[in-house]
Design a protein around this motif. Structure first.
Motif, mmCIF file in Angstrom:
data_model
loop_
_atom_site.group_PDB
_atom_site.id
_atom_site.type_symbol
_atom_site.label_atom_id
_atom_site.label_comp_id
_atom_site.label_asym_id
_atom_site.label_seq_id
_atom_site.Cartn_x
_atom_site.Cartn_y
_atom_site.Cartn_z
ATOM 1 N N ASP A 6 18.374 -13.141 -16.205
ATOM 2 C CA ASP A 6 17.028 -13.693 -16.049
ATOM 3 C C ASP A 6 16.611 -13.726 -14.578
ATOM 4 N N THR A 7 17.546 -14.069 -13.709
ATOM 5 C CA THR A 7 17.256 -14.069 -12.274
ATOM 6 C C THR A 7 16.947 -12.659 -11.788
ATOM 7 N N ILE A 8 17.688 -11.683 -12.291
ATOM 8 C CA ILE A 8 17.440 -10.287 -11.931
ATOM 9 C C ILE A 8 16.054 -9.861 -12.389
ATOM 10 N N ARG A 9 15.654 -10.294 -13.580
ATOM 11 C CA ARG A 9 14.330 -9.946 -14.107
ATOM 12 C C ARG A 9 13.223 -10.520 -13.220
ATOM 13 N N ILE A 10 13.341 -11.797 -12.876
ATOM 14 C CA ILE A 10 12.313 -12.433 -12.046
ATOM 15 C C ILE A 10 12.256 -11.787 -10.668
ATOM 16 N N ALA A 11 13.429 -11.558 -10.071
ATOM 17 C CA ALA A 11 13.475 -10.919 -8.752
ATOM 18 C C ALA A 11 12.886 -9.512 -8.807
ATOM 19 N N SER A 12 13.137 -8.795 -9.898
ATOM 20 C CA SER A 12 12.616 -7.436 -10.051
ATOM 21 C C SER A 12 11.097 -7.430 -10.145
ATOM 22 N N VAL A 13 10.560 -8.382 -10.912
ATOM 23 C CA VAL A 13 9.099 -8.485 -11.056
ATOM 24 C C VAL A 13 8.445 -8.740 -9.702
ATOM 25 N N ILE A 14 8.999 -9.674 -8.940
ATOM 26 C CA ILE A 14 8.436 -10.004 -7.626
ATOM 27 C C ILE A 14 8.546 -8.810 -6.688
ATOM 28 N N ALA A 15 9.702 -8.140 -6.690
ATOM 29 C CA ALA A 15 9.911 -6.990 -5.802
ATOM 30 C C ALA A 15 8.959 -5.844 -6.138
ATOM 31 N N VAL A 16 8.774 -5.568 -7.415
ATOM 32 C CA VAL A 16 7.885 -4.480 -7.829
ATOM 33 C C VAL A 16 6.435 -4.800 -7.474
ATOM 34 N N ALA A 17 6.010 -6.042 -7.732
ATOM 35 C CA ALA A 17 4.644 -6.431 -7.387
ATOM 36 C C ALA A 17 4.414 -6.353 -5.877
ATOM 37 N N LEU A 18 5.425 -6.746 -5.099
ATOM 38 C CA LEU A 18 5.322 -6.661 -3.638
ATOM 39 C C LEU A 18 5.211 -5.202 -3.187
ATOM 40 N N ALA A 19 6.015 -4.321 -3.776
ATOM 41 C CA ALA A 19 5.974 -2.905 -3.399
ATOM 42 C C ALA A 19 4.620 -2.287 -3.732
ATOM 43 N N TYR A 20 4.083 -2.590 -4.908
ATOM 44 C CA TYR A 20 2.754 -2.084 -5.269
ATOM 45 C C TYR A 20 1.704 -2.573 -4.275
ATOM 46 N N MET A 21 1.804 -3.843 -3.883
ATOM 47 C CA MET A 21 0.836 -4.392 -2.936
ATOM 48 C C MET A 21 0.924 -3.667 -1.591
ATOM 49 N N LEU A 22 2.135 -3.413 -1.116
ATOM 50 C CA LEU A 22 2.302 -2.734 0.167
ATOM 51 C C LEU A 22 1.771 -1.309 0.119
ATOM 52 N N PHE A 23 2.011 -0.612 -0.981
ATOM 53 C CA PHE A 23 1.444 0.734 -1.141
ATOM 54 C C PHE A 23 -0.082 0.665 -1.128
ATOM 55 N N ASP A 24 -0.621 -0.329 -1.827
ATOM 56 C CA ASP A 24 -2.072 -0.459 -1.929
ATOM 57 C C ASP A 24 -2.703 -0.761 -0.566
ATOM 58 N N LEU A 25 -2.037 -1.586 0.224
ATOM 59 C CA LEU A 25 -2.599 -2.007 1.499
ATOM 60 C C LEU A 25 -2.358 -1.005 2.625
ATOM 61 N N PHE A 26 -1.189 -0.366 2.627
ATOM 62 C CA PHE A 26 -0.797 0.437 3.788
ATOM 63 C C PHE A 26 -0.615 1.923 3.496
ATOM 64 N N GLY A 263 -12.983 -0.077 -2.546
ATOM 65 C CA GLY A 263 -12.738 -1.049 -3.598
ATOM 66 C C GLY A 263 -11.639 -2.028 -3.217
ATOM 67 N N ILE A 264 -11.650 -3.169 -3.846
ATOM 68 C CA ILE A 264 -10.655 -4.196 -3.565
ATOM 69 C C ILE A 264 -9.248 -3.657 -3.836
ATOM 70 N N PRO A 265 -8.301 -3.877 -2.909
ATOM 71 C CA PRO A 265 -6.907 -3.498 -3.178
ATOM 72 C C PRO A 265 -6.333 -4.450 -4.229
ATOM 73 N N PHE A 266 -6.499 -4.092 -5.494
ATOM 74 C CA PHE A 266 -6.234 -5.043 -6.579
ATOM 75 C C PHE A 266 -4.762 -5.418 -6.696
ATOM 76 N N ALA A 267 -3.874 -4.604 -6.102
ATOM 77 C CA ALA A 267 -2.457 -4.969 -6.163
ATOM 78 C C ALA A 267 -2.183 -6.266 -5.404
ATOM 79 N N PHE A 268 -3.071 -6.643 -4.469
ATOM 80 C CA PHE A 268 -2.884 -7.913 -3.751
ATOM 81 C C PHE A 268 -3.093 -9.105 -4.682
ATOM 82 N N PRO A 269 -4.249 -9.211 -5.390
ATOM 83 C CA PRO A 269 -4.371 -10.337 -6.324
ATOM 84 C C PRO A 269 -3.352 -10.283 -7.456
#
Length: 288
Positions: A6-26, A263-269
Motif C-alpha cells: 500500500d505504501t508503494i502504491r501511494i508513493a507511486s501515485v505521488i511520484a507519477v503525478a509529480l513527473a507528469y507535472m514536471l513534464f507539463d511545466l518544463f 492553455g493551463i498546465p493541467f498536470a499541476f492541479p
C-alpha cells in the motif's frame, strides 16, 4: 524491514503525478509517449499484484474502473476538452491505487469510492482556483466588462447565501465552508476576468502554425466563421487532427483560427488534487 504494498502504491501515485507535472511545466507540456505508456504498464503490474494476494475482486474492479476512466477520457479528448496525457495519467493512477484506505492526515472512511473520483474532485477545485491566479497576471487587458462584473457579483452573492445556509443549518463542517469558499473565489474571479483569461490562452494560427492535438477556441470563433470552415473542411472540429491540418494545407486555406496555445498546465492541479486526496481523502466526504 520490507515496505508494504500500500505504501508503494501511494508513493507511486505521488511520484507519477509529480513527473507528469514536471513534464507539463518544463517540457513544453509534452509528455513522452514512452513514459506515459510506461506508467500505464507499471499501473497494470500493481493491479496484477492483487492477484498474488488472492484479491481477485479488487484486481477485476481496478481493471474495470481503469477501462471506464480511459474510455470516458478518450471520448472527452476526441471533442477537444482534455489532453491525451491527462487520460494516461488518470488511467495509470487508477491502476496503481484503485481504492484508498484511510487518508494519511485527516478524513473520514472513504466508503469504498474509487480513488480517482477523489482526484477528479480535488483537481477540479484546484484548477478553478489556479486558473485566475495563473492567467490574470499574464493578461495585457486591464478593463473588466460590465456584464462580467454583474455575473461575478451574482455568483458571489449566491455562494455567500448558500454557504451561510449550510453553515447555520449544520449541513457542513468547517472544511466544507473552506471548500465552498475556495470554489466561490475561483468562480467569481474566473467569471470576472473571463475575457482576459481567454485572451491570454489563445493565438491566431493558420494550418502552418497548428499542431496535432491543438484545440480550437470554439467559444471565441463566431458562428459565421465556424460555418465557413465546416463547409470547406470536412475534418474541421474542435480537436486539431493531422487530417485537418493536411486538408487545410491541401486546400491552401490561410484563414486563421483561435487556438489554445497557452492553455493551463493541467498536470499541476492534478498533482495538487493527488496530494489533497492522499492527505484528506474525498473532499466531499470531508465537507460533510
Amino acid at each position: 524491514m520490507l515496505i508494504d504494498l500500500d505504501t508503494i502504491r501511494i508513493a507511486s501515485v505521488i511520484a507519477v503525478a509529480l513527473a507528469y507535472m514536471l513534464f507539463d511545466l518544463f517540457n513544453r507540456r509534452n509528455v513522452p509517449s514512452l513514459f506515459a505508456y510506461g506508467t500505464v504498464a507499471y499501473g497494470a503490474l500493481l493491479t496484477a499484484a492483487y492477484l498474488a494476494y488472492g484479491e481477485y475482486y479488487t484486481a477485476m474492479l481496478s481493471a474495470l474502473i481503469a477501462a471506464v476512466v480511459f474510455g470516458l477520457g478518450y471520448a472527452v479528448y476526441r471533442v477537444g476538452q482534455i489532453g491525451l496525457g491527462d487520460i494516461t495519467e488518470f488511467t495509470s493512477i487508477t491502476l496503481m491505487l484503485p481504492f484508498q484506505g484511510a487518508p494519511l492526515l485527516l478524513g473520514p472512511p472513504q466508503l469504498g469510492l474509487p480513488f480517482i473520483l477523489s482526484i477528479v474532485i480535488a483537481s477540479g477545485v484546484a484548477a478553478l482556483v489556479f486558473v485566475p491566479l495563473y492567467y490574470i497576471p499574464r493578461s495585457r487587458a486591464r478593463k473588466v466588462e460590465r456584464g462580467s462584473m454583474a455575473r461575478a457579483v451574482a455568483i458571489g452573492g449566491a455562494y455567500l447565501v448558500f454557504i451561510g445556509f449550510v453553515a447555520v443549518a449544520g449541513l457542513t463542517s468547517v472544511y466544507g465552508v473552506a471548500l465552498l469558499s475556495a470554489l466561490m473565489f475561483g468562480s467569481v474571479f474566473t467569471t470576472l476576468y473571463e475575457g482576459r483569461i481567454t485572451g491570454s490562452m489563445i493565438a491566431m494560427l493558420d494550418a502552418r502554425g497548428m499542431e496535432p492535438d491543438d484545440m480550437i477556441a470554439m467559444n471565441v470563433l463566431s458562428k459565421a466563421d465556424a460555418a465557413w470552415f465546416r463547409k470547406r473542411v470536412r475534418h474541421f472540429g474542435q480537436l486539431v487532427t493531422p487530417k485537418m491540418i493536411a486538408e487545410l494545407k491541401r486546400k491552401r486555406i490561410r484563414r486563421k483560427l483561435p487556438v489554445y496555445r497557452q492553455g493551463i498546465p493541467f498536470a499541476f492541479p492534478i498533482f495538487v488534487g493527488v496530494a489533497l486526496s492522499v492527505l484528506f481523502g474525498n473532499l466531499l466526504l470531508l465537507a460533510l
